[in-house]
Design an enzyme around this catalytic site. Structure first.
Site, mmCIF file in Angstrom:
data_model
loop_
_atom_site.group_PDB
_atom_site.id
_atom_site.type_symbol
_atom_site.label_atom_id
_atom_site.label_comp_id
_atom_site.label_asym_id
_atom_site.label_seq_id
_atom_site.Cartn_x
_atom_site.Cartn_y
_atom_site.Cartn_z
ATOM 1 N N CYS A 1 0.866 -1.183 0.000
ATOM 2 C CA CYS A 1 0.000 0.000 0.000
ATOM 3 C C CYS A 1 0.892 1.218 0.000
ATOM 4 O O CYS A 1 1.628 1.461 0.959
ATOM 5 C CB CYS A 1 -0.914 -0.003 1.223
ATOM 6 S SG CYS A 1 -1.873 1.511 1.392
ATOM 7 N N ASN B 1 0.117 4.532 0.003
ATOM 8 C CA ASN B 1 -0.256 5.548 0.988
ATOM 9 C C ASN B 1 0.121 5.099 2.398
ATOM 10 O O ASN B 1 0.581 5.894 3.216
ATOM 11 C CB ASN B 1 -1.759 5.823 0.920
ATOM 12 C CG ASN B 1 -2.159 6.536 -0.354
ATOM 13 O OD1 ASN B 1 -1.375 7.264 -0.944
ATOM 14 N ND2 ASN B 1 -3.388 6.323 -0.797
ATOM 15 N N ARG C 1 -9.738 -3.255 -3.569
ATOM 16 C CA ARG C 1 -10.031 -4.616 -3.130
ATOM 17 C C ARG C 1 -9.972 -4.703 -1.599
ATOM 18 O O ARG C 1 -9.024 -4.254 -0.981
ATOM 19 C CB ARG C 1 -8.997 -5.571 -3.736
ATOM 20 C CG ARG C 1 -9.156 -7.018 -3.341
ATOM 21 C CD ARG C 1 -8.109 -7.895 -3.986
ATOM 22 N NE ARG C 1 -6.753 -7.589 -3.542
ATOM 23 C CZ ARG C 1 -5.699 -8.378 -3.767
ATOM 24 N NH1 ARG C 1 -5.851 -9.506 -4.449
ATOM 25 N NH2 ARG C 1 -4.499 -8.034 -3.341
ATOM 26 N N CYS D 1 -5.840 5.517 -3.331
ATOM 27 C CA CYS D 1 -5.078 4.270 -3.212
ATOM 28 C C CYS D 1 -3.717 4.534 -3.842
ATOM 29 O O CYS D 1 -3.633 4.837 -5.041
ATOM 30 C CB CYS D 1 -5.799 3.125 -3.917
ATOM 31 S SG CYS D 1 -4.814 1.607 -4.030
ATOM 32 N N GLY D 2 -2.657 4.448 -3.046
ATOM 33 C CA GLY D 2 -1.333 4.815 -3.522
ATOM 34 C C GLY D 2 -0.833 3.974 -4.675
ATOM 35 O O GLY D 2 -0.311 4.499 -5.665
ATOM 36 N N THR D 3 -0.978 2.642 -4.573
ATOM 37 C CA THR D 3 -0.495 1.802 -5.671
ATOM 38 C C THR D 3 -1.354 2.001 -6.914
ATOM 39 O O THR D 3 -0.856 1.914 -8.037
ATOM 40 C CB THR D 3 -0.474 0.319 -5.264
ATOM 41 O OG1 THR D 3 -1.776 -0.104 -4.847
ATOM 42 C CG2 THR D 3 0.529 0.076 -4.148
#
Length: 328
Positions: free
Chosen positions: A77, A79, A220, A228-230
């Site tokens: 993650c 973030n 998810r 969502c960072g990714t």
């Protein structure tokens, strides 16, 4: 037991930080899952998208594990890594560290301010995988880049990659963002299905202008999140591959929780990595009094608020005004 914790956020993606490393907590896998289910519940708990567990590492400065609000574990993650990295940097008194995650050892470093009064942290997002088996995703081909998937839509073009969290990305105009297609597709792929049996993060992306995009993500294990960072990293990479943005050039990525900056690096042999740059803001610290076998019956005490959010609120107000004019 008394469980010390910090609540914070990266781009509005909020987490609880629990330090097993220096506080000497000993949790089983079931404990971590139950803590996430109990403490992250927004109705009966503290409320958060997940818990970041800070752990000792034999190969890096510290280890990060992330449990989503539904009790599932995430591979990575971005973030959350900023928040985790900030905590470890503070503990070690350093500006740059390496954090062990479930898939790779990743760097984190302090990187000036992303906005006045909002310190930024730069984190590495890698590895980047394009083989559909790495998501996994089953549609009768090995890769998916800017193509229709008839089982999902007869008009939307998708790209898929893992960073290492699995992502399905579609790029479109403002009407596309406003449609209900993202919710329909994301709920289908994160329920019982044969295409993405383990679920997938679904992002819709609107290119605002050169070096600026808007990303909305159904995450998810969580649902729609502020950010969502990714997903923002993967979305930036996809826009570079599509020729909408440029490699080695900072891209402002706007989201419902604020904004980050991403830089995509293109390496030899078709390899990529992404730098994700954004806030790691603390909201409050507290002590949760609970029993590990029944964590839902907790009491939150000794709560102490941080003063960092005021500067981030100013950033978010500017972002909301910008998005109202340019996206919604």
């Amino acid at each position: 037991m008394e469980l010390q914790l910090i609540k914070g956020h990266g781009s509005g993606n909020d987490f609880l930080l629990i330090d097993e490393w220096t506080h000497g907590y000993t949790f089983t896998e079931a404990n971590r899952r139950d803590l996430a289910l109990a403490l992250c519940d927004r109705e009966t708990g503290i409320g958060a998208d997940g818990i970041l567990f800070i752990m000792e590492s034999s190969q890096a400065d510290a280890k990060m594990r992330i449990f989503n609000s539904d009790g599932s574990e995430a591979s990575m993650c971005g973030n959350g890594l900023r928040l985790h990295g900030r905590y470890v940097c503070d503990k070690l008194g350093r500006n740059e560290i390496v954090v062990e995650t479930n898939k790779a050892n990743l760097y984190v470093k302090r990187d000036g301010d992303i906005y006045e009064g909002v310190p930024a942290y730069r984190v590495e997002i890698s590895p980047v995988l394009f083989e559909l088996e790495s998501l996994p995703m089953t549609i009768g081909k090995d890769r998916l880049f800017d193509e229709k998937v008839e089982e999902l839509s007869d008009s939307i073009r998708f790209s898929a990659l893992a960073v290492p969290n699995p992502h399905l990305i579609a790029v479109g105009d403002r009407a596309f963002i406003a449609s209900g297609e993202q919710k329909r597709i994301a709920e289908m792929l994160n329920g019982p299905n044969d295409i993405c049996p383990d679920g997938v993060n679904v992002s819709f992306v609107y290119p605002i202008k050169d070096s600026a995009i808007y990303v909305r993500t159904f995450e998810r294990g969580v649902g729609f999140t502020n950010a969502c960072g990714t997903a923002m990293s993967a979305s930036t990479l996809t826009t570079c591959q599509l020729g909408l943005n440029h490699y080695e050039t900072p891209v402002d990525v706007y989201n419902n929780g604020g904004k980050v900056r991403c830089v995509v690096h293109q390496h030899e042999a078709g390899r990529y990595s992404i730098d994700l740059i954004g806030n790691g803001t603390y909201l409050f610290e507290a002590v949760a009094h609970l029993e590990l076998d029944s964590p839902r019956h907790f009491q939150l005490k000794d709560q102490k608020a941080y003063k960092e959010q005021a500067a981030y609120d100013q950033l978010r107000e500017e972002v909301e005004s910008y998005l109202h004019t340019n996206v919604f």
